[in-house]
Design an enzyme around this catalytic site. Sequence first.
Site, PDB file in Angstrom:
ATOM      1  CB  SER A  64      -0.934   0.018   1.198  1.00 31.08           C
ATOM      2  OG  SER A  64      -2.071  -0.738   0.906  1.00 31.08           O
ATOM      3  CE  LYS A  67      -3.907   0.621  -1.336  1.00 29.96           C
ATOM      4  NZ  LYS A  67      -4.489  -0.022  -0.160  1.00 29.96           N
ATOM      5  CE1 TYR A 189      -4.804  -1.121  -4.653  1.00 30.36           C
ATOM      6  CE2 TYR A 189      -5.274  -3.472  -4.682  1.00 30.36           C
ATOM      7  CZ  TYR A 189      -5.024  -2.317  -3.976  1.00 30.36           C
ATOM      8  OH  TYR A 189      -4.976  -2.338  -2.607  1.00 30.36           O
ATOM      9  CE1 TYR A 240      -3.289  -0.481   5.303  1.00 28.25           C
ATOM     10  CE2 TYR A 240      -1.726  -0.829   7.069  1.00 28.25           C
ATOM     11  CZ  TYR A 240      -2.058  -0.893   5.738  1.00 28.25           C
ATOM     12  OH  TYR A 240      -1.147  -1.370   4.842  1.00 28.25           O
ATOM     13  CB  VAL A 258      -0.015  -5.859   4.260  1.00 30.77           C
ATOM     14  CG1 VAL A 258      -1.273  -5.205   4.805  1.00 30.77           C
ATOM     15  CG2 VAL A 258      -0.123  -6.138   2.776  1.00 30.77           C
TER      16      VAL A 258
END
Length: 304
Positions: A64, A67, A189, A240, A258
């Site tokens: 992530s 992102k 993605y 998160y 992660v």
Amino acid sequence: MIDYQAILSEIYSNVKQESDKGEIASYIPELSRVNPEHFGMHLKLISGEEFAVGDSDIGFSIQSISKVLTLALAMSKIGTHIWDRVDVEPSGNPFNHLSLLELEEGIPRNPLINSGAIVIADILVSELENPKADFLKYVQNITGDSTIAYNLKVAKSEKETGYTNYAAANLLKSFNNLNNSVEDVLDFYFHQCSLEMCCSQLSKAFFLFANKGHCLAHVARLTKSQAKRINAIMLTCGFYDEAGEFAFEVGLPGKSGVGGGITALLPNEFTISVWAPGLNERGNSKLGMQALEQFTTLTNQSIF
Ligand code: GLU
């Protein structure tokens, strides 16, 4: 004058003594093969100096953390139009939560949760000529390192097991917030998440956010205002449902993944990346968070 190398060494010996290293993410099968003993940290000052300890040159799955990089590229392509399709509020929910997306009729809470990043992926699939190749080139360019690559095994592994992401993408599509096909968007993605980078490469890639939008090669990739806004989103949404805890403990904008990586920064001062694969119960690197807490405490440097 802060002795950064001594501080990193002190943190390294502290975290090495920790017996509870957290749990490796196993929901993407390929990620569970990583050795939980790894620990690396890399600091890059805006002035150019670099400091490192441990496995700072071993590549890992950035997941992530990517992102933030897709958001930066999408922002440079379509600017504020992004905010017609994604909001900028923390979700207070796990990264792959679906019920808010349904309640809020297909507008993801922010671009750093999965549904938001899938909308950003959709924007890039529309805007880029060769989406996967062009995004990889962008990351290589801002980092100044052409060796960075996707880990195709990780991308395939996630594609085979990414049921929740398929659900999110289908929900987005049903609310007309996805212009391309679910397959094309998720293929992009899963590849962006599979990017393999080490701590030193991540510190270089994130340099532009600490440097008013100018990357390492002094090329403007974002406006100063865009960099400021991305930093604000990292601070409020980058961890998160533990963004508050990270701001409280560490006090820097950043993003975790992660794969056990975290990259954070202090605008106009430094970028810092840490990798320890074991995660805490909220999905953030357990030792990575501890290390960054110690770093901002020992150096007395944070945004607050
Ligand atoms: N590729 C992962 C997923 O979508 C990213 C998760 C993360 O690092 O937060 O589930």
